[in-house]
Write an enzyme that holds these catalytic residues in place. Structure first.
Site, PDB file in Angstrom:
ATOM      1  N   SER A 117       1.028  -1.237   0.059  1.00  0.00           N
ATOM      2  CA  SER A 117      -0.249  -0.116  -0.004  1.00  0.00           C
ATOM      3  C   SER A 117       1.095   1.246   0.035  1.00  0.00           C
ATOM      4  CB  SER A 117      -0.915  -0.041   1.205  1.00  0.00           C
ATOM      5  OG  SER A 117      -1.581   1.246   1.571  1.00  0.00           O
ATOM      6  N   TYR A 141      -2.486   0.113   9.928  1.00  0.00           N
ATOM      7  CA  TYR A 141      -2.382  -0.352   8.665  1.00  0.00           C
ATOM      8  C   TYR A 141      -1.223  -0.378   7.852  1.00  0.00           C
ATOM      9  CZ  TYR A 141      -3.841  -0.923   3.758  1.00  0.00           C
ATOM     10  OH  TYR A 141      -3.957  -1.346   2.658  1.00  0.00           O
ATOM     11  N   LYS A 145       1.768  -3.081   6.637  1.00  0.00           N
ATOM     12  CA  LYS A 145       2.232  -3.293   5.185  1.00  0.00           C
ATOM     13  C   LYS A 145       3.588  -3.132   5.135  1.00  0.00           C
ATOM     14  CE  LYS A 145      -1.746  -4.269   2.945  1.00  0.00           C
ATOM     15  NZ  LYS A 145      -1.576  -5.414   2.450  1.00  0.00           N
TER      16      LYS A 145
END
Length: 318
Positions: A117, A141, A145
């Site tokens: 991402s 998040y 990643k």
């Protein structure tokens, strides 16, 4: 040779599966259906329901289908919510990736395409994000990643894993009727659901230093994204070199205001968005380049903004 697609019943994953099949490659899917849907899967693709936290399931699936590579799309993808659910996010995205890599190592599978991402960059102080832009994720998040990329890097050193990570911002559109973004947090579905419910969509801030005062972001079509996943898989199969990570970006972006206007035109539902206050920490502009991916992964923007909206709206409304 067969590619295991984790999260292959999801919005992005199912497009990757369809692109693999369309390219003549075999695929098998593992998905827990927490956000994926069986209806998104193409007919005839083998499916195993379960989590990437289940190493035994992963190894049984790898054995049953002669898996030689993994495209890892599964993950908890809600950046904002991850702030309030950090442990769950790390379990799904970090522990899950570690278990998947362990299963691959146990079965001698040495190639992976990782759906990473652009959240790994945080809010960079630059108009155009490149692969060399400093990494400063600002949510669990984004951190998860980045850790996933580190796990791949370290497995490459330890056991010779061949891999690449694909980083991108906002994925929109549809390449298949009835396959649409089901996220309750992304812009397109938020606007569509508001219009279908008779509500007025909202813009968070219209006083940014951009041409129309609204945020500028990267929006890329999901089918274009899927093409580059398959191109990466093909290069790994052929033993061709790949960068450790690629940005899949538009290079110029689109503003939230442009998107709202285009949605009104495409849907035929006229509206003037409500203007809400800025969200804290929202930068005026974040756009990624895609030069390396264009060189190696057949990356290019094949769809206009209008085509992105048209395909997304058609998929959502049938």
């Amino acid at each position: 040779m067969t590619w295991l697609v984790t999260g292959g019943a999801g919005y992005i994953g199912s497009h990757v599966v369809r692109a693999l099949v369309g390219a003549g490659l075999r695929a098998v899917v593992v998905d827990d259906l927490s956000s994926g849907r069986m209806a998104f899967l193409p007919t005839g693709v083998p499916f195993a329901r379960g989590s990437i936290l289940d190493g035994d399931l992963l190894m049984r699936t790898m054995d049953a289908h002669d898996v030689t590579g993994v495209i890892h799309v599964a993950g908890y993808k809600y950046a904002g919510v991850s702030v309030t659910r950090p442990l769950f996010t790390y379990e799904q995205n970090v522990t899950g990736t570690a278990i998947l890599l362990a299963a691959m190592q146990d079965r001698g599978i040495d190639r992976m395409v990782f759906s990473s991402s652009a959240a790994v960059y945080g809010t960079p102080d630059t108009d155009l994000v490149t692969e060399g832009t400093p990494k400063s994720p600002q949510s669990p998040y984004g951190e998860s990643k980045l850790i996933g990329e580190w796990l791949l890097r370290d497995q490459a050193v330890a056991v010779g894993l061949r891999h690449t990570s694909l980083r991108y911002f906002n994925v929109v559109g549809s390449g298949e009727g009835g396959v649409f973004d089901v996220s309750p947090h992304n812009l397109f579905p938020l606007v569509f659901e508001a219009l279908l419910d008779g509500r007025t969509p909202r813009i968070n801030g219209n006083d940014y230093p951009t041409p129309d005062g609204t945020n500028v972001r990267d929006y890329i079509h999901v089918s274009d994204l899927a093409v580059s996943h398959v191109a990466a898989a093909r290069r790994l199969d052929a033993g061709e070199p790949l960068e450790s990570a690629y940005n899949l970006g538009s290079g110029d972006g689109a503003s939230v205001g442009e998107i709202m206007s285009t949605i009104a035109e495409v849907t035929g539902i006229p509206f003037s968005p409500e203007i809400a206050p800025r969200r804290p920490g929202d930068p005026a502009r974040i756009v990624a380049g895609g030069a390396l991916a264009a060189r190696d992964l057949d990356w290019r923007m094949r769809h206009s903004l209008r085509e992105m909206v048209e395909s997304a709206w058609q998929a959502r409304t049938g």
